[in-house]
Design an enzyme around this catalytic site. Sequence first.
Site, PDB file in Angstrom:
ATOM      1  CD  GLU A 267      -2.782  -1.378  -0.037  1.00 60.94           C
ATOM      2  OE1 GLU A 267      -3.030  -0.400  -0.765  1.00 60.94           O
ATOM      3  OE2 GLU A 267      -3.155  -2.540  -0.315  1.00 60.94           O
ATOM      4  CG  HIS A 270      -1.259   1.109  -4.376  1.00 64.27           C
ATOM      5  ND1 HIS A 270      -1.374   1.044  -5.741  1.00 64.27           N
ATOM      6  CD2 HIS A 270      -1.663  -0.103  -3.909  1.00 64.27           C
ATOM      7  CE1 HIS A 270      -1.834  -0.161  -6.093  1.00 64.27           C
ATOM      8  NE2 HIS A 270      -2.010  -0.874  -5.001  1.00 64.27           N
ATOM      9  CD  GLU A 296      -1.745  -4.200  -7.648  1.00 63.01           C
ATOM     10  OE1 GLU A 296      -2.399  -3.183  -7.308  1.00 63.01           O
ATOM     11  OE2 GLU A 296      -1.578  -5.183  -6.902  1.00 63.01           O
TER      12      GLU A 296
END
Lengths: 496, 496
Positions: A267, A270, A296
């Site tokens: 995460e 991201h 991604e």
Amino acid sequence: MNFSQALEFYKTQRKKLVAVRYFFFISGWDMQTTAAQGSIESASEQVAMLAGRQYELTSDARYKEAVQVLFENSNNLDEVMRHEIECVQKEIAQTEKIPKQRYEQHMSLAAKAYPVYVQAKHDNDFAAILPYLEQLIQYNQDLTLWWQTPTLKGYDVLLDMYEHNFTTKRYDEFFQLLKQKILPVVGKLPAEQQYIAPEWSTQPYYKEGQKKFCNYLMDVLCFDKNKGLMKESEHPFTNGFGTNDVRITNHYYEENVLSSVFSVLHETGHALYEQQCDANLNGTFCSGGASMGMHESQSRFYENMIGRSKEFWQVHFKHMQQHFPVQLKHVSLPQFLQCVNAVKRSFVRTEADELTYPMHIIIRYEIEKELIDGCLKAKDLPQAWNEKYRSYLGIVPPTDTLGVLQDCHWASGDFGYFPTYALGSAIAAQLFAAMQKQLDVAQCLQSGNTAQINSWLKEHVHKYGASKYPDQIVLLATGEQFNPNYYVDYLLKKFG
Amino acid sequence: MNFSQALEFYKTQRKKLVAVRYFFFISGWDMQTTAAQGSIESASEQVAMLAGRQYELTSDARYKEAVQVLFENSNNLDEVMRHEIECVQKEIAQTEKIPKQRYEQHMSLAAKAYPVYVQAKHDNDFAAILPYLEQLIQYNQDLTLWWQTPTLKGYDVLLDMYEHNFTTKRYDEFFQLLKQKILPVVGKLPAEQQYIAPEWSTQPYYKEGQKKFCNYLMDVLCFDKNKGLMKESEHPFTNGFGTNDVRITNHYYEENVLSSVFSVLHETGHALYEQQCDANLNGTFCSGGASMGMHESQSRFYENMIGRSKEFWQVHFKHMQQHFPVQLKHVSLPQFLQCVNAVKRSFVRTEADELTYPMHIIIRYEIEKELIDGCLKAKDLPQAWNEKYRSYLGIVPPTDTLGVLQDCHWASGDFGYFPTYALGSAIAAQLFAAMQKQLDVAQCLQSGNTAQINSWLKEHVHKYGASKYPDQIVLLATGEQFNPNYYVDYLLKKFG
């Protein structure tokens, strides 16, 4: 409307639409991390109202006119604005084709389905979410009809929504290559029962300790905590609003510390993409990631290429030991690395190793194709799921919780999204190869944080935000078109 | 537009405006409990956009027409709707008088000022918040000019905004009575230094334990956790959206357990008012409390009349001891009750005892009057504040943090709000007197929770929501007009 009137109107309307995005973000965040169960329904109704507002603004006649004027005079626009107008024109055309009421209903339904999904997963109760899935699939099927063009039909319409210009033709080729080169390696893995996780990895790691170590890792990856934060949710995710507010979630299982550790690395990948976007793009539609696949690629790059590397843990494993002195007392670095890179047949995509991961995606891709074509019914999903797992991974999930209910995407109304995960992994490998030509990654990691690596990605990927198509960014960053062979080579070199 | 067209248009527009309220609620909640410091500014800009949207919807010509038609045909409306239309007409008239740009600027400024205020309070740095205060006061002064009527001018305009029909005339009478009857009792209190908090009350009580016990108290008061929750913030508050989502915050000081305990009782009182409102009022402008004063009557009723009573702690003190076995081991119930009902000269309103509390309000009321009249400048606030504290309470705050910076109201742009706190305390006493004629409150409390008391308040106050004016509710619930003598009698009986 002349050019400068069009530009002014456009910018005013864009400000309103950007505000709508903020309120989608903040209410979605609240529903997934904070709101009490009993308040979700009334909140969902307000989200539907917001969707109606977004629809109104997007399909407004003057807005359409302004965008058309700008499009026709696009040689007067800078490159970023030209790209934005092209994307907005497509969005307007698509929005107009959805009946407003259906759009609002869908947004409301998707919001309401989420807590039902969470409960259904908890209770291993596929039947509870089935009626929602049926409606969400129907809506997606209708989208394919509303949005079809001479060159884009059926499932391709949905794929294109998540990844511009990526259709079944390109995915089929990509997945064919993976099946040909990777599936044989997967086939040689020992039977499911033969993998036994080392005892240290399944001991209880108390949640507060996990949280602290995950926060440490966010610092190592240079996540800017002044403009972002981490909370908990059922399924980890990242969401944000421009570069100023980027949020991730994590989940903590006491008996599986590696889950939260690799989720936070994922995460944060991201999040860095969002935080390192050119801040001048804030307030435009070009802020944030270029596509789901590009996004991604960043999460999987930080999770796998960085986060499962020897060089990374040579610096940070001792910190993990300091956080968990009892559990990791007798664990050596090689033992740890072996465990986090172990390959095995497994049920859950988000916990899968790098080698078997694309098989989880191919399964979902093939199922989605059939669902959208209509030859597979929602009620038959668990059976289809289990058959695919038997066929590709040689295992059958013992429950739907570990099977068809494991991911929230379908219950959120997202079909055509999953394939971007495999695409992201492949782009990550291609970027990694390009990066290594210019950067001694191992040496960078010895500095204790990822600042130099972040800078490379900022310069070659992140700064563009969504101001270019993913294909363009891949070409600029790596000097060639998307090429899945880098991914295959990476996997075979590591696991072959 | 005929009647039924007007009704239909009105209901559609109301749905949009109610959604706007939800997004104000949810973004405000997020900014005060969750968002990272560095994201507040961009969030504030979106809140300003939402304010612009609210302004547009409220000043929309067709909406105005619809409301006018409904107003003229109000004999065709039920009582609740008639009341709502009357309030909406006033709101439209007032909104129209604010220049749209000023309204948006103000909403944005108020949102931005909050984190600056939090930091200024933390740093004891009045100068940091001063430029914001100056603009916020200017806006409020402008409001008094925009909104003035032949009968309502100056500070009265602001007072009426928070409490319908309560102007300086009524407040002056009320406060005169308090100064006459209560101030002499305050004057007899020993010097500030002579009050020494018992040692057990200032020991460290760990935050997690405080949270758990506060959650226990929420259950005792029958807060519905399926439709609400508690988080942390700098200054405890309650906010919500209809009966389905009611949220409170609390703060935890390790050295002051009583602060979180009485804050949770206070905020849960607010929350019960919202949760026990007639659910049929959800989605209308009549959901939620009737006014700030009525709201405060409920919070202070649960905090003081219930929460500081012997009967309440006869049941629950042993639970508190179980939560804090070390700290409360040698504390008896009478010692505990004496401590939580101790009266003393103190600096901080929210921590003040019941007797001195109204003096804190009178100080703010008198200062606000002068600020809005313009005879007191924002830069002179700390000095004026300290002089008033010396005059009414015989003490001077050692820092602005404990003085003029203690409350967030002014930094949120709210002037005219504070007096409703004293009003609330007085209404609470009047309701308490009426309740005791029908209910054996002591016996109710022995049942272990407040269900019967909640029911009485639901029936006589809560269920009406904002569908009546506070004066009407007081009359219905107690059989007489607002009468501050109940409050004076209550205070003198308890502390005289």
